[in-house]
Scaffold this active site. Structure first.
Site, PDB file in Angstrom:
ATOM      1  N   SER A 254      79.258  14.401 -14.280  1.00 37.23           N
ATOM      2  CA  SER A 254      78.665  14.380 -12.560  1.00 37.23           C
ATOM      3  C   SER A 254      77.161  14.962 -12.561  1.00 37.23           C
ATOM      4  O   SER A 254      76.752  15.232 -13.873  1.00 37.23           O
ATOM      5  CB  SER A 254      79.389  15.822 -11.593  1.00 37.23           C
TER       6      SER A 254
ATOM      7  N   TYR B 167      82.022  24.375 -10.343  1.00 39.65           N
ATOM      8  CA  TYR B 167      81.378  23.005 -10.419  1.00 39.65           C
ATOM      9  C   TYR B 167      80.686  22.831 -11.479  1.00 39.65           C
ATOM     10  O   TYR B 167      81.216  22.430 -12.070  1.00 39.65           O
ATOM     11  CB  TYR B 167      82.075  22.517  -9.091  1.00 39.65           C
TER      12      TYR B 167
END
Length: 261
Positions: free
Chosen positions: A138, A151
């Site tokens: 990501s 995350y």
């Protein structure tokens, strides 16, 4: 020569299903992994093949060692693995203090531990085939972002694992790649997250566009690819001048906290 075998985790999600369709169009035989078997079967039935059982859908919980072993054993029985795509991921955008231990354990298990264990288990087959490993990270694997502490931690870890393993295996035929999408229009993003991205002017890509960028990385000699010029530039600034990013995100913090309440 038989068709190459690709293992794809998180195959029923938006990005996963879009990648599956492009790999199937390249004549890969797919082993689709996920927790939702009906959704996996729906993806499988949409893939081109000459036989009903050509592509396989396997219901697994990647937080469980026994399920990871099932995948490794299945590929061992098949005797081949040419591509491993570690795409599965979980995320909850909330203040760090409100995360439960279960939330933290799930993020670490699915986003970090499972890709490492699957890679380790399938590495002998990938070495035999001169195969490829692609870890789906990501843009938050390079930028620490408010309310995304767990995350970001897992995606930073996945990026580090990918980089270290690529260098470790650079004298072999196995290629290790890291792919970093930005915000994407998938179910992993809640309505609040979508509204936040809109309010901040952050682009959100379609899964189909992300899959096209994935294929560009797969077809290239590159080890890493990030989606989005703005996000890539921001990541470079974060690495070189992190205080600049500190100040930029501080200006957004009130909006982030307000919209994510």
């Amino acid at each position: 020569m038989s068709a190459p075998i690709a293992v794809l985790t998180g195959a029923s999600g938006g990005i996963g299903s879009a990648i599956a369709k492009r790999l199937a169009a390249r004549n890969y035989r797919l082993i689709l992994l996920g927790r939702d078997l009906p959704a996996l079967e729906q993806v499988r039935q949409q893939l081109p093949s000459d036989e009903a059982s050509y592509h396989l859908a396997l219901q697994v919980d990647l937080s469980k060692d026994a399920d990871i072993s099932r995948v490794v054993d299945l590929l061992g029985d098949i005797g081949r693995c040419d591509l491993l795509v570690n795409n599965a991921g979980v995320n909850t955008m909330v203040p760090f203090g409100s995360l439960s231990k279960c939330d933290l354990d799930a993020a670490l298990a699915v986003n970090v531990r499972a890709p490492m264990l699957l890679t380790q288990g399938l590495l002998p087959l990938l070495q035999q085939s001169g195969g490829t490993i692609v870890n789906i990270g990501s843009s938050f694997g390079a930028i620490g972002y408010p309310l995304q502490a767990q995350y970001c931690a897992t995606k930073f870890a996945l990026r580090g694992f990918s980089e270290a393993l690529a260098r470790e295996l650079s004298d072999t035929q196995v290629r290790v790649k890291y792919f970093a999408p930005r915000a994407t229009q998938t179910a992993i993003n809640s309505d609040k997250v979508t509204a936040l991205n809109k309010a901040l002017g952050n682009a959100m890509d379609t899964p189909e566009y992300v899959a096209e960028e994935f294929m560009r990385l797969l077809d290239s000699d590159e080890r890493r690819r990030s989606v989005g010029a703005k996000e890539s530039f921001f990541a470079k600034i974060n690495a070189l001048l992190p205080k600049v990013v500190d100040n930029a995100l501080a200006k957004q913090l009130a909006t982030i906290k307000q919209l994510m309440r």
